[in-house]
Design a protein around this motif. Structure first.
Motif, mmCIF file in Angstrom:
data_model
loop_
_atom_site.group_PDB
_atom_site.id
_atom_site.type_symbol
_atom_site.label_atom_id
_atom_site.label_comp_id
_atom_site.label_asym_id
_atom_site.label_seq_id
_atom_site.Cartn_x
_atom_site.Cartn_y
_atom_site.Cartn_z
ATOM 1 N N GLY A 111 -7.739 -35.895 -22.539
ATOM 2 C CA GLY A 111 -6.487 -36.109 -23.270
ATOM 3 C C GLY A 111 -5.468 -35.056 -22.889
ATOM 4 N N SER A 112 -4.929 -34.358 -23.908
ATOM 5 C CA SER A 112 -3.908 -33.337 -23.626
ATOM 6 C C SER A 112 -4.489 -32.110 -22.922
ATOM 7 N N ARG A 113 -5.829 -32.010 -22.853
ATOM 8 C CA ARG A 113 -6.460 -30.869 -22.160
ATOM 9 C C ARG A 113 -6.583 -31.138 -20.662
ATOM 10 N N ALA A 114 -6.310 -32.379 -20.268
ATOM 11 C CA ALA A 114 -6.448 -32.744 -18.849
ATOM 12 C C ALA A 114 -5.074 -32.990 -18.229
ATOM 13 N N ASN A 115 -4.956 -32.645 -16.941
ATOM 14 C CA ASN A 115 -3.663 -32.803 -16.240
ATOM 15 C C ASN A 115 -3.384 -34.267 -15.908
ATOM 16 N N ASP A 116 -2.088 -34.584 -15.814
ATOM 17 C CA ASP A 116 -1.672 -35.901 -15.321
ATOM 18 C C ASP A 116 -1.348 -35.764 -13.838
ATOM 19 N N CYS A 126 -4.744 -49.463 -21.059
ATOM 20 C CA CYS A 126 -5.563 -48.680 -20.116
ATOM 21 C C CYS A 126 -5.920 -49.521 -18.904
ATOM 22 N N LYS A 127 -6.209 -50.816 -19.140
ATOM 23 C CA LYS A 127 -6.584 -51.698 -18.022
ATOM 24 C C LYS A 127 -5.421 -51.796 -17.032
ATOM 25 N N ALA A 128 -4.200 -51.959 -17.553
ATOM 26 C CA ALA A 128 -3.030 -52.055 -16.674
ATOM 27 C C ALA A 128 -2.817 -50.736 -15.942
ATOM 28 N N ALA A 129 -2.947 -49.611 -16.645
ATOM 29 C CA ALA A 129 -2.720 -48.302 -16.033
ATOM 30 C C ALA A 129 -3.736 -48.027 -14.922
ATOM 31 N N THR A 130 -4.957 -48.517 -15.118
ATOM 32 C CA THR A 130 -6.008 -48.282 -14.102
ATOM 33 C C THR A 130 -5.636 -48.900 -12.759
ATOM 34 N N LEU A 131 -4.844 -49.976 -12.811
ATOM 35 C CA LEU A 131 -4.473 -50.665 -11.568
ATOM 36 C C LEU A 131 -3.587 -49.803 -10.664
ATOM 37 N N LEU A 132 -2.963 -48.772 -11.242
ATOM 38 C CA LEU A 132 -2.077 -47.909 -10.462
ATOM 39 C C LEU A 132 -2.842 -46.626 -10.078
ATOM 40 N N PHE A 133 -3.461 -46.622 -8.941
ATOM 41 C CA PHE A 133 -4.245 -45.475 -8.430
ATOM 42 C C PHE A 133 -5.320 -45.013 -9.416
ATOM 43 N N GLY A 134 -5.922 -45.935 -10.134
ATOM 44 C CA GLY A 134 -7.014 -45.582 -11.055
ATOM 45 C C GLY A 134 -6.543 -44.958 -12.349
ATOM 46 N N GLY A 135 -5.239 -44.902 -12.560
ATOM 47 C CA GLY A 135 -4.712 -44.308 -13.799
ATOM 48 C C GLY A 135 -4.001 -43.001 -13.532
ATOM 49 N N LYS A 137 -4.402 -39.986 -14.910
ATOM 50 C CA LYS A 137 -5.062 -38.699 -15.130
ATOM 51 C C LYS A 137 -5.557 -38.102 -13.804
ATOM 52 N N ALA A 138 -5.400 -36.805 -13.661
ATOM 53 C CA ALA A 138 -5.847 -36.134 -12.443
ATOM 54 C C ALA A 138 -7.369 -36.217 -12.291
ATOM 55 N N CYS A 139 -8.066 -36.254 -13.426
ATOM 56 C CA CYS A 139 -9.521 -36.458 -13.396
ATOM 57 C C CYS A 139 -9.764 -37.961 -13.282
ATOM 58 N N SER A 140 -10.448 -38.381 -12.227
ATOM 59 C CA SER A 140 -10.618 -39.825 -12.017
ATOM 60 C C SER A 140 -11.533 -40.450 -13.069
ATOM 61 N N PHE A 141 -12.243 -39.608 -13.851
ATOM 62 C CA PHE A 141 -13.121 -40.130 -14.906
ATOM 63 C C PHE A 141 -12.425 -40.120 -16.273
ATOM 64 N N GLY A 142 -11.240 -39.533 -16.339
ATOM 65 C CA GLY A 142 -10.627 -39.222 -17.632
ATOM 66 C C GLY A 142 -10.081 -40.390 -18.428
ATOM 67 N N CYS A 214 -9.125 -30.228 -15.758
ATOM 68 C CA CYS A 214 -9.364 -30.392 -17.209
ATOM 69 C C CYS A 214 -9.889 -29.105 -17.825
ATOM 70 N N LYS A 215 -9.299 -28.755 -18.981
ATOM 71 C CA LYS A 215 -9.740 -27.513 -19.656
ATOM 72 C C LYS A 215 -11.051 -27.725 -20.409
ATOM 73 N N SER A 216 -11.426 -28.988 -20.647
ATOM 74 C CA SER A 216 -12.653 -29.226 -21.407
ATOM 75 C C SER A 216 -13.540 -30.261 -20.739
ATOM 76 N N GLY A 217 -13.914 -29.963 -19.481
ATOM 77 C CA GLY A 217 -14.853 -30.829 -18.768
ATOM 78 C C GLY A 217 -16.135 -30.071 -18.518
ATOM 79 N N CYS A 218 -17.182 -30.785 -18.146
ATOM 80 C CA CYS A 218 -18.451 -30.112 -17.831
ATOM 81 C C CYS A 218 -18.344 -29.493 -16.444
ATOM 82 N N ILE A 219 -18.604 -28.171 -16.369
ATOM 83 C CA ILE A 219 -18.509 -27.463 -15.084
ATOM 84 C C ILE A 219 -19.904 -27.200 -14.481
ATOM 85 N N ALA A 220 -20.896 -27.849 -15.046
ATOM 86 C CA ALA A 220 -22.269 -27.797 -14.522
ATOM 87 C C ALA A 220 -22.800 -26.372 -14.373
ATOM 88 N N CYS A 221 -22.486 -25.512 -15.344
ATOM 89 C CA CYS A 221 -22.923 -24.112 -15.263
ATOM 90 C C CYS A 221 -24.388 -23.929 -15.687
#
Ligand code: SF4
Ligand code: SF4
Length: 266
Positions: A111-116, A126-135, A137-142, A214-221
């Motif tokens: 959300g607001s913790r992730a970059n656009d 969301c379905k329509a937005a996904t059609l434009l380069f996957g949406g 959000k800078a995170c492709s999973f976001g 993203c400020k709140s994603g899993c960094i696999a630490c």
């Protein structure tokens, strides 16, 4: 006299036609009519009547018919409560098995913790937005935050949070799974409610790449995996996962996570 005849003749003709069609319909019903099992009516009074279709049938009537034919089991209606499922099983002469309560859960804390990556000005979907380069959000999973899941929930259990990611009210959620199907980013799963903690991320990108967007994603630490004393947490493909069947609600993973991506339900 001529005037009266002009009125009476068409009225009599209409009445005669009505009688002929009525007798014809009654006859057709007798020949082709489908007998409805009284059990179907009884079952319909026990089902929630939400006609959500989560059972895979054409509404509650379709599910009731499938139950009578032995093509469905009482637990197939995820919206019914335990008491209703027990009564349905009794009526059908089936043994009742208690169902583990589950809840739809959204696996993204961006959300607001992730970059656009760009500004989206298209239609609010969301379905329509996904059609434009996957949406956007800078995170492709976001999560795209446009609320297809909110709109799709037939029970009003999902609201958009202030941080732009949806929040599920576990008390209202029936686990019907409509949100799972609605989300084009596959961010939902229906999981057992007994485990209070879950990893609110779906990114399998390398930790550094996730941290960049993203400020709140899993960094696999791996801190969560090491901290869990019952082995319920495993980091695989750069993403931590909590096994809800092994989780004992100890909460050590929640305490040690540096990005606060492990959250506590409720
Ligand atoms: S969870 Fe999925 S459907 Fe819901 S707002 Fe986010 S991207 Fe859209
Ligand atoms: S502690 Fe947090 S950031 Fe680290 S692997 Fe576990 S969930 Fe991911």
């Amino acid at each position: 006299m001529v005037m009266i005849a002009k009125i009476i003749t068409p009225v009599a003709a209409m009445a005669a036609l009505g009688l002929i069609f009525g007798v014809g319909l009654a006859y057709a019903l007798k020949i082709f009519g489908i007998e409805i099992d009284p059990k179907v009516f009884k079952l319909l009074s026990m089902l929630p009547g939400s006609n959500c279709g989560a059972c895979g049938k054409a509404g509650c009537a379709g599910f009731a018919e499938a139950l009578v034919k032995g093509e469905a089991i009482p637990a197939g209606c995820v919206v019914s409560n335990e008491e209703a499922r027990r009564s349905i099983a009794e009526l059908l002469g089936l043994s009742h098995e208690e169902k583990t309560r589950t809840v739809a859960t959204v696996f993204c804390n961006g959300g607001s913790r992730a970059n656009d990556k760009y500004t989206y000005r298209g239609i609010k979907s969301c379905k329509a937005a996904t059609l434009l380069f996957g949406g956007h959000k800078a995170c492709s999973f976001g999560c795209l935050g446009l609320g297809d899941c909110v709109d799709e929930c037939p029970f009003g259990a999902i609201k958009m949070g202030v941080d732009g990611v949806p929040v599920v009210d576990a008390k209202i959620c029936t686990s019907c799974g409509k949100c799972v199907k609605a989300c084009p980013k596959n961010l939902y799963a229906v999981i057992p409610e007994a485990c209070n903690y879950y990893v609110k991320c779906s990114s399998t990108d390398a930790g550094a790449a996730t941290a960049k967007v993203c400020k709140s994603g899993c960094i696999a630490c791996l801190r969560c995996e090491k901290a869990c004393p019952v082995g319920a947490v495993k980091v695989e493909s750069n993403l931590s996962k909590i096994d809800p069947l092994k989780c004992k609600n100890i909460g050590k993973c929640f305490e040690v996570c540096p990005t606060k991506v492990i959250v506590k339900r409720g």
